[in-house]
Every structure is written in structure tokens, then in C-alpha cells.
Enzyme design. Sequence first.
Site, PDB file in Angstrom:
ATOM      1  N   SER A 166      62.447  50.176  68.481  1.00 36.46           N
ATOM      2  CA  SER A 166      62.217  50.884  66.951  1.00 36.46           C
ATOM      3  C   SER A 166      62.543  49.543  66.136  1.00 36.46           C
ATOM      4  CB  SER A 166      63.307  51.497  66.493  1.00 36.46           C
ATOM      5  OG  SER A 166      62.965  52.030  65.095  1.00 36.46           O
ATOM      6  N   ASP A 318      57.933  49.573  60.715  1.00 31.30           N
ATOM      7  CA  ASP A 318      58.835  48.955  61.701  1.00 31.30           C
ATOM      8  C   ASP A 318      57.746  48.731  62.602  1.00 31.30           C
ATOM      9  OD1 ASP A 318      58.869  51.714  62.260  1.00 31.30           O
ATOM     10  OD2 ASP A 318      61.049  51.689  63.010  1.00 31.30           O
ATOM     11  N   ASP A 320      57.525  50.421  65.650  1.00 31.09           N
ATOM     12  CA  ASP A 320      56.582  51.376  66.139  1.00 31.09           C
ATOM     13  C   ASP A 320      56.489  52.446  65.336  1.00 31.09           C
ATOM     14  OD1 ASP A 320      59.584  52.002  65.418  1.00 31.09           O
ATOM     15  OD2 ASP A 320      59.490  53.839  66.946  1.00 31.09           O
ATOM     16  N   ASP A 322      57.347  54.411  62.900  1.00 36.93           N
ATOM     17  CA  ASP A 322      57.670  55.704  62.402  1.00 36.93           C
ATOM     18  C   ASP A 322      58.660  55.624  61.001  1.00 36.93           C
ATOM     19  OD1 ASP A 322      60.107  54.431  63.316  1.00 36.93           O
ATOM     20  OD2 ASP A 322      60.869  56.057  64.856  1.00 36.93           O
TER      21      ASP A 322
END
Length: 602
Positions: A166, A318, A320, A322
Site C-alpha cells: 500500500s 497511493d 496500489d 485503493d
Amino acid sequence: MQDPLSAVETAVLDSKLSQSASLNLRSWLTEDRYRGYRDAVVEHIESEQWQKLDDVFWTIIPFGTGGRRGRMYPIGSNAINDRTIGESAQGLANYVLEYAKDHRDLSCAIAYDTRHKSRHFTELCAGIMVAAGFKVYLLDDYRATPQLSFAVRLKQCDCGIMVTASHNPPSDNAVKVYWSSGAQVLPPHDKAIIDKVMSCQEIHGTPFEQAVASGRIEVVTAEVDAAYLDAAAKQAFSGPRDAKILYTPLHGVGAEAVLPLLKRDGFAEVELYGPHAEKSGDFPNVPGHVSNPENVAVFEKPIEHAKSVGADLVLATDPDCDRLGVAAPITRDPSGDWRTFNGNQISSMLAEYVLSRRAAAGTLSANHYVVKTLVTTELMRRIAEHHAVRCVGDLLVGFKYIAEVIDREGPDEFVFGAEESHGYLVGQYCRDKDGAVACMLMSELAAELKSKNKSMHQYLNDLYRKHGYHKETLINLMMEGSEGMAAMQRLMTAFRQSPPKALAGISVAQIRDYGSQTLTKVATGQKDSMEGPQGDMIILDLADEGNYVAVRPSGTEPKIKLYVFTRLSPAQSSDLAEAEVALTRRLESIESDMRSFAKQNR
């Protein structure tokens, strides 16, 4: 092995190595399951790298709210490496095999982001799942976490694995583990998987290329991309699209999801911010090399560029994709001052936007609901009540709990879910927060406000006047290493047993302990049982309604998080400038009191 073991014992006696690290080192030196790492461990011992050995062996890296996450290092029980990642995949496979029992055709979806070694760990996990009898559906390019959640549901998989850390620093990586619902694993599956991971002896894998050639790994990137785009685009609302958007993926995967979605939704003026466009696990052009949209500093350069090109909005996801961060001009003048929004503010604005659009369309009823966590602003609840819909808000931290509510309460009535850490979701297409769809909705809101000659900050101020001024902050108390873990436990015990009597001059009225599920009235000491989720979190409610502090250990990093919430009534919020000053002072005073308490009790 006698000489290395003796050296470890001597290092403990000389206070160069913790006792817990020595126990884990002994396992890696003597147990057959670690034979492939033994030479590297011995090399570290012979070169007396005791601090490094203590760092990577003092504990066993745990599963937290976001899976198994940490700093990468080739060896160590407290590091992300082939062994700890392999244990995670093998443990997942072993549990699903046991849970399924009939051993029908099992499958697992896997995706990965731009971090260092993400592709390597993906091949490792895929080979382990294939060796365990699973068919693997692979997103074989950098893709977003919500696309993995969507793929699990689309391909009707039994589980899923997302290789990402993340918004953590470049040194880190992780695996997020998903269940057949497309949500991250929940009780009782999470604890059962952890048991399998911790007891994992042998890791069995099939060579990646061999598994691909045999058809046991199927690449489904194009299929999932098309289906995800169709499903995500259905969450759009009609309206103006005249907004100039500057988007930064912060060196992550977001461009592959955000740009096609905004184009499908009719936004013609979307610019990818060049300095952050490179897909790189080093996050080279981000301050501190930490691609976290919660960090105001990541917006400094994009805002400068946005001013120069007359953009209406800056969006950042961010690595990834999400989570979403947002910045906008304070007035309608893009060349003027800009300000970012925190996760609570974005949650509130999106809740109002989605609910008001649904209300205007006549698609809201008393059965519809929004979902938030206990550490997400209560402004969201007040907005929901204004629109006469339910708010389910007694949830522990973690978007998986929001996903659980969606399936428990019914996806047909679900309207919007949010958490303060910049995660948002609408619709039924997946069961995890989605930065791309949040970008789409925020762009729609910006265009609608532009058509009314109103800024996004003015829109938020209208919510404050209607529902009362809300202001929140997050305090992170870092406590790294073996000593840090002990300090975290001492501080949580102090909050439970001898909490502060007042904060910022306001009495602490009651303590909600979600660990013991008890509510304690501070004035009388009376304890009552309390309904709600069970977890390691405490909330200190102040005598002034709407003002409270939530305390919890982080599930992904070595720190205690203090979430501070303050509020003034609508009557007290007519002058927003005065309200801002008053609550800023209150937050500063609460933070000072909390840090003093922590210093005395850690």
C-alpha cells in the site's frame, strides 16, 4: 551449528541481542524447514551483525488489518522474504483446502503493484497455490487492489492474493489475503489462516513457467480490465463534465484504472502528472519517498503545476490505488491558494454528493445505508440522518469490516462506505476501497460545483454550517522494535486502568473498551457491558458531546494511533473562522495532554 548457536547465546549475555531474537534464530539455525536460509544466517552471525539480526528476528511478523506487511530482508522471521511470503501463501492454501473439504476445483486470483520484488513474490505465491491444487487467475501487469477484489468476484475464486504494501515506504512489501467474497479475510477465517501460516513446515511450489505452460496459471488481465471498467463506470452520475483534472498515481498503478475510467465518464481534460507517472518502487519524486495521499507534502509540486495550467482539482492515489487524496483551490480561482482535504472531509463530501444525487433520483429509502468505522468522522452519520438513511458505524478499523456489513445488511441497499484513512466505495462490484471510482465521483462533484461557481471548500463549509463544525487529527506514537512492542502494551494498559481524567480542560466522561466490551463511567467508576465489535481499541468520550479520542495499536506499523475528534454545534458554527480557531486550539491542547500521558506511561 554449535559455534553459531554459542555466538548467539554470548550476544544475548552481552546485551547485543534480545532473548526473543535468539529463540527465533535458534529455529532458523536448527529446524529443517529453514535449511535454505541457514548459510545466510550463519554469515550474519559470523560478521556480528547483531543489530540487523535483532531487527529481523526479534518477533514473527504478524497478520494485521491489511495482511502480512513489513520491511523486506532476505532472512528473518520479522521481515518480508521468500520464507514469510511463502508461509503466507502456503497457509492460505492449506486452510482453503481444509475449509472446502470436497476439494472441488479451487481457484485463486493474484495481482501485484509496482513495489520492489512484487512480481517475484507474485510468481512465488502463484507457484505455491498451483502446487496445492488451485487454478490461478493472474493479473499479469501492475494493477490496483480493487481490481484484484473485483477479479476474485468475477472469476468466482475461493481466495485472492494482492502483493502490495500500500502506502508504506519503499523498503516494505506485503501480501493482502482475500476471501471468496472479494473482501480481505475476516473472522473466523483470518485466525484460522494465521494458525496455518504459523504452523507451516514445508512450502511446496510449482515452477512459474511450468504452471503457465500447463494452463494452471491463466493470465486474465485484459478480461478483468474490460469487465472492471464496465462495472466501475456504472457507478457514475450524470451531470456536467467541464472540469480540468490533474491526476498523480504517486509512481503506482493507478493510471491504468483512473485514466480509462475518467475518460469513459466523459472527462476530456485529465492530465497525468509527469513527475509521478513513472512506475517505480522507489517513489523517486515523492517527498520522503513515501507515496501516501494522506501526506500533505505529496501535493506541493502537483499543486504548483495545477496552478500553472488552471486545473480545478488535484487527485492522488497511493501505489496500489485503493486510497484517494484530494486538493482543490479554496475559491473558484485556480491561481489562488489551494488546500488539501483529509480523509474525514473527503468521506463527508462524497457521502453528501452520493446521497443527494440518489435522493434527487428517488432511489433512496429508509432501508438504505452508509457504512463507516468507529474512527471515521461522525459528520458522515449526521449527513446520513439528514437524508433519512441508516449509518452503520460501530466497526473496527479495516475496510474488510465495511465489506462484511455490505454482505450482512444486503448489497442492494448499500449506498456508500468510507474510512478516515482515505478509503471509499460505492456499488456492488467489489468489496474493498477503490481509489479509481472515488476519483470519478470526486471529479463529478468538482464539475457540478464549477457549474454553480462554487469551490469544493465552500461545499464543505456548507456541510459544517448545517451539521456543526467537525475537526479531527491523527497522532502517531512510533514504538519500534522489541522495546517498542512492550511500550505499546504498557500504554494500552494505562489507558484501560488509569486513563486521563480530563483533556483540554474537558472532563473524560466515559471509557469505551472494545477489548473487554465494557463501558466505564469515569465519575462513578461504574462498569457496564457494551455492545459492539471486539478488538484492541479504547475510546475516551469527553463531557462535551461529539468530542472524543480513539486509541488503538496499528495493525500494520509499530505505533499506537490516537484519533482525536472535536465538534461544535451548528449554532456555534455560524462563524466558521472562529469555529476553526476554537477547535484548532482544542485539538492542540488534547494532543499535548495525550502526548504527556503517553510519555509518563509508555
